[in-house]
Design a protein around this motif. Structure first.
Motif, PDB file in Angstrom:
ATOM      1  N   SER A 157       0.818  -1.206   0.000  1.00  0.00           N
ATOM      2  CA  SER A 157       0.000   0.000   0.000  1.00  0.00           C
ATOM      3  C   SER A 157       0.862   1.271   0.000  1.00  0.00           C
ATOM      4  O   SER A 157       0.623   2.211  -0.762  1.00  0.00           O
ATOM      5  CB  SER A 157      -0.919  -0.044   1.212  1.00  0.00           C
ATOM      6  OG  SER A 157      -1.497   1.210   1.442  1.00  0.00           O
ATOM      7  N   THR A 158       1.874   1.282   0.848  1.00  0.00           N
ATOM      8  CA  THR A 158       2.796   2.411   0.904  1.00  0.00           C
ATOM      9  C   THR A 158       3.503   2.569  -0.442  1.00  0.00           C
ATOM     10  O   THR A 158       3.623   3.670  -0.977  1.00  0.00           O
ATOM     11  CB  THR A 158       3.864   2.179   1.987  1.00  0.00           C
ATOM     12  OG1 THR A 158       3.221   2.018   3.245  1.00  0.00           O
ATOM     13  CG2 THR A 158       4.832   3.349   2.064  1.00  0.00           C
TER      14      THR A 158
ATOM     15  N   ILE B 180      -5.021   1.223  -4.201  1.00  0.00           N
ATOM     16  CA  ILE B 180      -5.363   2.524  -4.774  1.00  0.00           C
ATOM     17  C   ILE B 180      -4.803   2.603  -6.194  1.00  0.00           C
ATOM     18  O   ILE B 180      -3.625   2.356  -6.400  1.00  0.00           O
ATOM     19  CB  ILE B 180      -4.714   3.655  -3.950  1.00  0.00           C
ATOM     20  CG1 ILE B 180      -4.993   3.454  -2.470  1.00  0.00           C
ATOM     21  CG2 ILE B 180      -5.176   5.012  -4.432  1.00  0.00           C
ATOM     22  CD1 ILE B 180      -3.797   3.720  -1.570  1.00  0.00           C
TER      23      ILE B 180
ATOM     24  N   SER C 221       1.295   4.122  -3.027  1.00  0.00           N
ATOM     25  CA  SER C 221       1.105   5.557  -2.776  1.00  0.00           C
ATOM     26  C   SER C 221       2.289   6.369  -3.289  1.00  0.00           C
ATOM     27  O   SER C 221       2.134   7.376  -3.978  1.00  0.00           O
ATOM     28  CB  SER C 221       0.973   5.838  -1.284  1.00  0.00           C
ATOM     29  OG  SER C 221      -0.070   5.093  -0.742  1.00  0.00           O
ATOM     30  N   ARG C 222       3.465   5.912  -2.946  1.00  0.00           N
ATOM     31  CA  ARG C 222       4.677   6.608  -3.376  1.00  0.00           C
ATOM     32  C   ARG C 222       4.788   6.618  -4.883  1.00  0.00           C
ATOM     33  O   ARG C 222       5.151   7.616  -5.502  1.00  0.00           O
ATOM     34  CB  ARG C 222       5.914   5.896  -2.808  1.00  0.00           C
ATOM     35  CG  ARG C 222       5.920   5.839  -1.307  1.00  0.00           C
ATOM     36  CD  ARG C 222       7.159   6.484  -0.736  1.00  0.00           C
ATOM     37  NE  ARG C 222       7.054   6.633   0.698  1.00  0.00           N
ATOM     38  CZ  ARG C 222       7.827   6.010   1.587  1.00  0.00           C
ATOM     39  NH1 ARG C 222       8.787   5.199   1.160  1.00  0.00           N
ATOM     40  NH2 ARG C 222       7.666   6.208   2.866  1.00  0.00           N
TER      41      ARG C 222
ATOM     42  N   SER D 238       2.413   6.467  -6.938  1.00  0.00           N
ATOM     43  CA  SER D 238       1.419   7.405  -7.445  1.00  0.00           C
ATOM     44  C   SER D 238       1.932   8.829  -7.413  1.00  0.00           C
ATOM     45  O   SER D 238       1.753   9.590  -8.361  1.00  0.00           O
ATOM     46  CB  SER D 238       0.138   7.322  -6.623  1.00  0.00           C
ATOM     47  OG  SER D 238      -0.410   6.037  -6.747  1.00  0.00           O
ATOM     48  N   GLU D 239       2.588   9.179  -6.321  1.00  0.00           N
ATOM     49  CA  GLU D 239       3.148  10.526  -6.203  1.00  0.00           C
ATOM     50  C   GLU D 239       4.128  10.791  -7.331  1.00  0.00           C
ATOM     51  O   GLU D 239       4.099  11.837  -7.986  1.00  0.00           O
ATOM     52  CB  GLU D 239       3.929  10.668  -4.896  1.00  0.00           C
ATOM     53  CG  GLU D 239       3.097  10.890  -3.657  1.00  0.00           C
ATOM     54  CD  GLU D 239       4.006  11.091  -2.437  1.00  0.00           C
ATOM     55  OE1 GLU D 239       4.826  12.027  -2.463  1.00  0.00           O
ATOM     56  OE2 GLU D 239       3.903  10.289  -1.489  1.00  0.00           O
TER      57      GLU D 239
END
Lengths: 111, 111
Positions: free
Chosen positions: A84-85, B100, A88-89, A91-92
């Motif tokens: 998950s982390t 996500i 997210s990264r 995605s950034e």
DNA sequence: AGTATGTACTCTGCAATGCAGAGTGTCAAG
DNA sequence: CTTGACACTCTGCATTGCAGAGTACATACT
């Protein structure tokens, strides 16, 4: 500016696939992974091994009556969190890549 | 089922960052990349070298009057295409995982 | 002018990783 | 009780990843 770093354990072709597939599927077997990811035996074993060693994946031996024994692999809680982390990264970073239009910059000032 | 493969050239921590940053910024220098990505000299050089060798990045020597000469790096058209394809595939894989989804902003349409 | 300092890379050596195929054990059918 | 398929595991080697030493050149200082 400063970009977030990407977990090198997860940011590797086969391992990203393993983690994502396991996350979506819940659990899977060696052969299913092998077929799905088009991996060779040795390579799949090596990467699965790393994920297990890191505590991202756990394996459980299954041996029902009259069944060929096999191992079932699944993400651990820690693995799910890491994935998950990681996403997210990612995605950034990816957002940044498209967020700013591609133009010639002056290169004069510092960012 | 069958997962799409991820370009091993792009799917490496530092190189993903380089490509994404270059895509967003247009062009950049060695030092800016070094600062932004928190990379060591040798490592940055090595990865930049691979991207150049693969034709994903091009470098241009700049030497204005009274200026310190330096090299400017940018994605080539081929690099931009590769990055776009890479992000699409990544999105597919990540979507499957149930995590996500990666949002694609202004990168060119998916394959 | 000569020396020191900083910037911008480039090169080198070594450790870690990635990979494929050979090897091992087990089951199931013939 | 042999053969073959399946489910891994091990091994060796090629490639990759990394950091720091090395090089070159420009500016700053004396």
């Amino acid at each position: 500016m400063n970009l977030p770093a990407l977990d090198p354990l997860l940011h590797q072709p086969l391992r990203t696939q393993i983690a994502a597939f396991l996350s979506g599927r819940g659990e899977s077997t060696f052969s299913e992974l092998k077929r799905t990811l088009n991996a060779t035996d040795g390579n799949l074993d090596a990467h699965l091994g790393k994920l297990i060693e890191a505590g991202y994946v756990e394996s459980r031996r299954e041996s029902g009556v009259g069944e060929r024994s096999r191992t079932v692999y699944a993400l651990t809680e820690s693995g799910r969190t890491a994935l998950s982390t990681y996403v997210s990264r990612l995605s950034e970073i990816v957002a940044l890549s498209g967020a700013i239009p591609i133009v010639q910059t002056s290169l004069k000032g510092k960012s």
